[in-house]
Scaffold this active site. Structure first.
Site, PDB file in Angstrom:
ATOM      1  N   TYR A  35      46.013  56.328  70.924  1.00 32.95           N
ATOM      2  CA  TYR A  35      46.314  57.022  72.179  1.00 32.95           C
ATOM      3  C   TYR A  35      47.814  57.142  72.428  1.00 32.95           C
ATOM      4  O   TYR A  35      48.262  58.055  73.114  1.00 32.95           O
ATOM      5  CB  TYR A  35      45.693  56.271  73.360  1.00 32.95           C
ATOM      6  CG  TYR A  35      44.221  56.513  73.553  1.00 32.95           C
ATOM      7  CD1 TYR A  35      43.295  56.055  72.628  1.00 32.95           C
ATOM      8  CD2 TYR A  35      43.760  57.191  74.676  1.00 32.95           C
ATOM      9  CE1 TYR A  35      41.940  56.265  72.818  1.00 32.95           C
ATOM     10  CE2 TYR A  35      42.408  57.398  74.870  1.00 32.95           C
ATOM     11  CZ  TYR A  35      41.500  56.937  73.949  1.00 32.95           C
ATOM     12  OH  TYR A  35      40.176  57.149  74.145  1.00 32.95           O
TER      13      TYR A  35
ATOM     14  N   LYS B 183      37.582  48.560  61.432  1.00 32.78           N
ATOM     15  CA  LYS B 183      37.290  49.346  60.230  1.00 32.78           C
ATOM     16  C   LYS B 183      38.201  48.816  59.124  1.00 32.78           C
ATOM     17  O   LYS B 183      38.985  49.550  58.515  1.00 32.78           O
ATOM     18  CB  LYS B 183      37.516  50.842  60.532  1.00 32.78           C
ATOM     19  CG  LYS B 183      37.065  51.793  59.445  1.00 32.78           C
ATOM     20  CD  LYS B 183      35.563  51.959  59.332  1.00 32.78           C
ATOM     21  CE  LYS B 183      35.220  52.874  58.164  1.00 32.78           C
ATOM     22  NZ  LYS B 183      33.749  52.959  57.933  1.00 32.78           N
TER      23      LYS B 183
ATOM     24  N   ASP C 239      31.178  51.320  62.179  1.00 31.36           N
ATOM     25  CA  ASP C 239      30.020  52.189  61.919  1.00 31.36           C
ATOM     26  C   ASP C 239      28.730  51.386  62.004  1.00 31.36           C
ATOM     27  O   ASP C 239      27.757  51.783  62.640  1.00 31.36           O
ATOM     28  CB  ASP C 239      30.160  52.946  60.586  1.00 31.36           C
ATOM     29  CG  ASP C 239      30.603  52.074  59.417  1.00 31.36           C
ATOM     30  OD1 ASP C 239      30.909  50.880  59.633  1.00 31.36           O
ATOM     31  OD2 ASP C 239      30.643  52.581  58.276  1.00 31.36           O
TER      32      ASP C 239
ATOM     33  N   ASP D 267      36.470  53.147  73.473  1.00 32.86           N
ATOM     34  CA  ASP D 267      36.136  54.336  74.271  1.00 32.86           C
ATOM     35  C   ASP D 267      34.781  54.887  73.826  1.00 32.86           C
ATOM     36  O   ASP D 267      33.891  55.127  74.651  1.00 32.86           O
ATOM     37  CB  ASP D 267      37.230  55.394  74.081  1.00 32.86           C
ATOM     38  CG  ASP D 267      36.918  56.684  74.812  1.00 32.86           C
ATOM     39  OD1 ASP D 267      36.524  56.599  75.991  1.00 32.86           O
ATOM     40  OD2 ASP D 267      37.041  57.762  74.211  1.00 32.86           O
TER      41      ASP D 267
ATOM     42  N   ASP E 157      30.693  54.528  75.832  1.00 36.46           N
ATOM     43  CA  ASP E 157      29.791  55.633  76.205  1.00 36.46           C
ATOM     44  C   ASP E 157      28.441  55.451  75.515  1.00 36.46           C
ATOM     45  O   ASP E 157      27.384  55.703  76.103  1.00 36.46           O
ATOM     46  CB  ASP E 157      30.379  57.002  75.808  1.00 36.46           C
ATOM     47  CG  ASP E 157      31.231  57.627  76.918  1.00 36.46           C
ATOM     48  OD1 ASP E 157      31.893  56.871  77.657  1.00 36.46           O
ATOM     49  OD2 ASP E 157      31.234  58.871  77.033  1.00 36.46           O
TER      50      ASP E 157
HETATM   51  C1  IPM Z   1      37.844  56.752  79.508  1.00 33.39           C
HETATM   52  C2  IPM Z   1      38.262  58.183  79.231  1.00 33.39           C
HETATM   53  C3  IPM Z   1      39.753  58.242  78.937  1.00 33.39           C
HETATM   54  C4  IPM Z   1      39.988  57.437  77.656  1.00 33.39           C
HETATM   55  C5  IPM Z   1      40.370  59.640  78.780  1.00 33.39           C
HETATM   56  C6  IPM Z   1      40.066  60.538  79.951  1.00 33.39           C
HETATM   57  C7  IPM Z   1      41.849  59.569  78.576  1.00 33.39           C
HETATM   58  O1  IPM Z   1      37.497  58.737  78.211  1.00 33.39           O
HETATM   59  O2  IPM Z   1      38.421  56.127  80.401  1.00 33.39           O
HETATM   60  O3  IPM Z   1      36.924  56.261  78.855  1.00 33.39           O
HETATM   61  O4  IPM Z   1      39.776  57.952  76.539  1.00 33.39           O
HETATM   62  O5  IPM Z   1      40.398  56.282  77.775  1.00 33.39           O
HETATM   63 MN    MN Z   2      35.794  57.499  77.647  1.00 31.35          MN
END
Ligand code: IPM
Ligand code: MN
Ligand code: NAD
Length: 379
Positions: A141, A187, A219, A243, A247
């Site tokens: 990032y 990884k 993975d 990240d 999700d």
């Molecule tokens: C999160 C989001 C952010 C990240 C983006 C919007 C920069 O996806 O907070 O999970 O990747 O950290």
């Molecule tokens: Mn995110």
């Protein structure tokens, strides 16, 4: 107590979910006799539209002089074509960097009443209770060099030993006040950065003989997370892997809208749901506010040291979900409610407990240089 809390609603569903969380904080303040001063400021696309900068100086000032920050989400298709410095996401990344919040805690607990909401079988997800500790201020990032030309683009994935050590310490200490299990996800079979990561984490393990440490490739872990999630307690990983995996972990909980986060390590903590601005459902009063409300509970616990208050808010969420209330993402058609109605239901379930609540504590030395002192965590 008196506390100043910065409120950054952001874009898309951000303002809708933040409104409900602020309402809950107001109810908590009333029930427990506190005074919270909320100071709202623009961030992300909303700030770009106002003044061309996704993190205006005034917003950063308000954040740095508050005791904690509650944020909704940033971004949306209308800003996607902008140059890098005018992208809403850059405002959020700069805020995290400016605050020095290097450890992002993303708890994933599966509520019994949410088993139906996951596409995975109930016997797989039942009992899941893990925390992803995501490194938040380094890696791809922020790595230099970075560039974008018509036919070539570059990003860089650097990590320094100290960056790995400080976030690992948080993960080890967290494992210590939970179920004493830590998996570090990398990884290392391909990336030099991951080989350093694995080495540094491994070198710290002797300091934590009571924590069982495993290393796993990302993975393979991505598969294990959705096939045997109850095997995991604390999950430590770098920025981008964290990240993506968080999700994925939301599938266990039943909806992306349910998961909260706390970003810690600097003088001021930042609290936000893990989801984005959800442009597909923005403005319809159907976004799930629970992830943001649970982020507000983390704010009470980690930045304001208000443990009973945090527990009361979490209990209110539990009770509302157990009673079958919910937005469309988590509820069967006949019981669907809007964002505002679910927020009100949760506020109605806030009670001050008669008995004090027990907490476990991570020692202050984990947060190098943090005036915040110790971090309190649920055991
Ligand atoms: C999160 C989001 C952010 C990240 C983006 C919007 C920069 O996806 O907070 O999970 O990747 O950290
Ligand atoms: Mn995110
Ligand atoms: P998203 O997380 O916004 O949405 C993904 C899916 O989950 C969508 O179908 C959405 O409707 C659903 N969803 C998200 N939050 C929900 C909620 N509270 N209740 C019910 N459903 C919910 O991801 P995306 O669509 O890939 O990204 C949209 C924008 O958000 C992009 O600009 C992205 O950069 C940004 N983003 C911001 C953050 C943040 O501010 N922390 C995080 C992720 C994405």
């Amino acid at each position: 107590m008196d506390a100043r809390i910065a409120i950054l609603p952001g874009d898309g569903v951000g303002p809708e979910v933040v409104r409900e969380a602020v309402g809950c904080l107001g109810t908590i303040a009333e029930a427990f006799g506190h005074r919270f001063a909320f100071e709202e400021a623009p961030i992300g696309g909303a700030a770009v539209d106002l003044c061309g900068d996704p993190l205006p100086h005034a917003t950063l000032d308000i954040c740095k002089t508050s005791q904690a920050i509650l944020l909704g989400a940033v971004g949306g298709p209308q800003w996607d074509g902008r140059p890098l410095e005018q992208r809403p996401e850059q405002g959020l990344l700069r805020l995290r960097k400016e605050l020095g919040v290097f450890a992002n805690l993303r708890p994933v607990a599966v509520h019994e009443a949410m088993l139906h909401a996951s596409p995975l079988r109930a016997e797989i997800v039942r009992g899941t209770d893990l925390v992803i500790v995501r490194e938040l201020s380094g890696g791809l990032y922020f790595g230099e060099p970075r560039s974008l030309d018509p036919n070539r683009a570059v990003n860089t994935l650097p990590y320094e030993r100290y960056e790995i050590e400080r976030v690992s310490r948080v993960a080890f200490e967290l494992a210590r006040v939970r179920r004493h299990k830590l998996v570090s996800v990398d990884k290392a079979n391909v990336l030099e950065t991951s080989r350093l990561w694995r080495k540094v984490v491994g070198e710290m393990a002797p300091e934590y003989p009571d924590v069982e440490l495993h290393h796993q490739y990302v993975d393979s872990f991505a598969m294990a997370l959705v096939t045997r999630p109850t095997d995991f307690d604390v999950v430590l990983t770098e920025n981008l892997f964290g990240d993506i995996l968080s999700d994925e972990a939301a599938v266990l909980a039943g909806s992306l809208g349910l998961l909260p986060s706390a970003s810690l390590g600097g003088p001021v903590g930042l609290y936000e749901p893990i989801h984005g601005s959800a442009p597909d459902i923005a403005g319809k009063d159907i976004a799930n506010p629970v992830g943001t409300i649970l982020s507000a509970a983390m704010l009470l616990r980690h930045s304001l040291n208000l443990h009973a208050e945090a527990a009361a808010l979490e209990a209110a969420v539990d009770a509302a979900l157990a009673a079958g209330h919910g937005t469309p993402d988590i509820t069967r058609a006949s019981r669907r409610e809007g964002t505002r109605t679910l927020g009100a239901r949760i506020r109605n379930h806030i009670f001050k407990p008669r008995m004090p609540t027990a907490t476990a504590t991570i020692p202050a030395h984990v947060w190098w240089g943090s005036p915040e002192g110790s971090l309190h965590l649920h055991s």
